[in-house]
Design a protein around this motif. Structure first.
Motif, PDB file in Angstrom:
ATOM      1  N   LEU A 109     102.557  54.267   2.152  1.00  0.00           N
ATOM      2  CA  LEU A 109     101.705  53.753   3.230  1.00  0.00           C
ATOM      3  C   LEU A 109     102.012  54.421   4.567  1.00  0.00           C
ATOM      4  CD1 LEU A 109     101.643  49.965   2.313  1.00  0.00           C
ATOM      5  CD2 LEU A 109      99.686  51.532   2.315  1.00  0.00           C
ATOM      6  N   VAL A 110     103.294  54.545   4.894  1.00  0.00           N
ATOM      7  CA  VAL A 110     103.677  55.175   6.161  1.00  0.00           C
ATOM      8  C   VAL A 110     103.263  56.644   6.168  1.00  0.00           C
ATOM      9  CG1 VAL A 110     105.660  55.913   7.554  1.00  0.00           C
ATOM     10  CG2 VAL A 110     105.535  53.575   6.713  1.00  0.00           C
ATOM     11  N   THR A 111     103.562  57.332   5.094  1.00  0.00           N
ATOM     12  CA  THR A 111     103.256  58.758   5.012  1.00  0.00           C
ATOM     13  C   THR A 111     101.749  59.011   5.027  1.00  0.00           C
ATOM     14  OG1 THR A 111     105.273  59.042   3.732  1.00  0.00           O
ATOM     15  CG2 THR A 111     103.704  60.856   3.691  1.00  0.00           C
ATOM     16  N   GLY A 112     101.010  58.250   4.239  1.00  0.00           N
ATOM     17  CA  GLY A 112      99.555  58.409   4.208  1.00  0.00           C
ATOM     18  C   GLY A 112      98.912  58.088   5.543  1.00  0.00           C
ATOM     19  N   SER A 113      99.394  57.035   6.192  1.00  0.00           N
ATOM     20  CA  SER A 113      98.854  56.670   7.513  1.00  0.00           C
ATOM     21  C   SER A 113      99.145  57.756   8.542  1.00  0.00           C
ATOM     22  CB  SER A 113      99.457  55.342   7.983  1.00  0.00           C
ATOM     23  OG  SER A 113      99.049  54.295   7.143  1.00  0.00           O
ATOM     24  N   ALA A 114     100.369  58.292   8.528  1.00  0.00           N
ATOM     25  CA  ALA A 114     100.720  59.366   9.463  1.00  0.00           C
ATOM     26  C   ALA A 114      99.871  60.603   9.221  1.00  0.00           C
ATOM     27  CB  ALA A 114     102.207  59.699   9.345  1.00  0.00           C
ATOM     28  N   GLU A 115      99.611  60.908   7.972  1.00  0.00           N
ATOM     29  CA  GLU A 115      98.782  62.069   7.654  1.00  0.00           C
ATOM     30  C   GLU A 115      97.367  61.886   8.208  1.00  0.00           C
ATOM     31  OE1 GLU A 115      97.441  65.618   6.542  1.00  0.00           O
ATOM     32  OE2 GLU A 115      99.534  64.998   6.534  1.00  0.00           O
ATOM     33  N   LEU A 116      96.798  60.707   8.037  1.00  0.00           N
ATOM     34  CA  LEU A 116      95.462  60.437   8.574  1.00  0.00           C
ATOM     35  C   LEU A 116      95.449  60.475  10.098  1.00  0.00           C
ATOM     36  CD1 LEU A 116      94.338  57.554   6.176  1.00  0.00           C
ATOM     37  CD2 LEU A 116      93.495  59.924   6.205  1.00  0.00           C
ATOM     38  N   LEU A 117      96.491  59.930  10.725  1.00  0.00           N
ATOM     39  CA  LEU A 117      96.579  59.954  12.186  1.00  0.00           C
ATOM     40  C   LEU A 117      96.713  61.386  12.699  1.00  0.00           C
ATOM     41  CD1 LEU A 117      98.973  56.915  12.643  1.00  0.00           C
ATOM     42  CD2 LEU A 117      96.599  57.039  13.454  1.00  0.00           C
ATOM     43  N   GLU A 118      97.525  62.177  12.020  1.00  0.00           N
ATOM     44  CA  GLU A 118      97.679  63.577  12.417  1.00  0.00           C
ATOM     45  C   GLU A 118      96.341  64.313  12.355  1.00  0.00           C
ATOM     46  OE1 GLU A 118     100.326  67.531  11.334  1.00  0.00           O
ATOM     47  OE2 GLU A 118     100.196  65.907   9.871  1.00  0.00           O
ATOM     48  N   GLU A 119      95.627  64.123  11.271  1.00  0.00           N
ATOM     49  CA  GLU A 119      94.335  64.789  11.110  1.00  0.00           C
ATOM     50  C   GLU A 119      93.338  64.302  12.163  1.00  0.00           C
ATOM     51  OE1 GLU A 119      91.438  66.150   7.498  1.00  0.00           O
ATOM     52  OE2 GLU A 119      92.512  64.268   7.269  1.00  0.00           O
ATOM     53  N   GLN A 120      93.313  62.994  12.399  1.00  0.00           N
ATOM     54  CA  GLN A 120      92.361  62.416  13.351  1.00  0.00           C
ATOM     55  C   GLN A 120      92.651  62.826  14.791  1.00  0.00           C
ATOM     56  OE1 GLN A 120      92.102  58.142  13.133  1.00  0.00           O
ATOM     57  NE2 GLN A 120      90.883  57.976  14.979  1.00  0.00           N
TER      58      GLN A 120
END
Length: 135
Positions: free
Chosen positions: A117-128
């Motif tokens: 969850l943390v890793t996936g959320s960070a990846e989405l935030l980075e992309e966004q």
């Protein structure tokens, strides 16, 4: 009950370790975009922390932007609306999503969901917020 050593062994067997220190392991998690099959990655730091010199915790932390490159208020509002696990902090120059878990009652399966969850959320935030894949 899980010890730090047991968690280290589990991480080494289950993930791509890129740095391995006595109190910290860094892994790289890969994501694949279903639309164009582009692969993205996220660097994750998993560290042993000791609270009050007696309680062992594990901290999952992953950077997703340089703090000076984003509007912090907008990022924090997005995290507040979309993120279930973890919180944002500034560590050095970086904006990091992190989450901590006590080792005393931790089963290994209770580690993997927060990690994802943390890793996936960070990846989405980075992309966004950056449009890049730096971390």
């Amino acid at each position: 009950m899980t010890t730090w050593r047991e968690l280290q062994t589990f991480i080494r067997k289950s993930y791509r370790v890129v740095r391995d220190e006595p109190e910290e392991i860094r892994i790289r998690v890969r994501f694949r975009d279903d639309v164009d099959e582009e692969e993205r990655t996220q660097m994750v730091v998993i560290a042993r922390e000791v609270l009050d010199k007696r309680e062992e915790w594990v901290q999952i932390a992953t950077p997703f932007a340089k703090a000076d490159d984003v509007d912090l208020r907008t990022v924090l509002a997005e995290i507040g609306h979309t993120t279930v696990v973890g919180g944002a902090v500034v560590m050095g120059d970086y904006l990091v999503l992190r989450h901590s878990l006590p080792l005393v009652n931790l089963d290994l399966n209770e580690f993997t969901d927060p990690l994802e969850l943390v890793t996936g959320s960070a990846e989405l935030l980075e992309e966004q917020f950056t449009g890049r894949d730096e971390f």
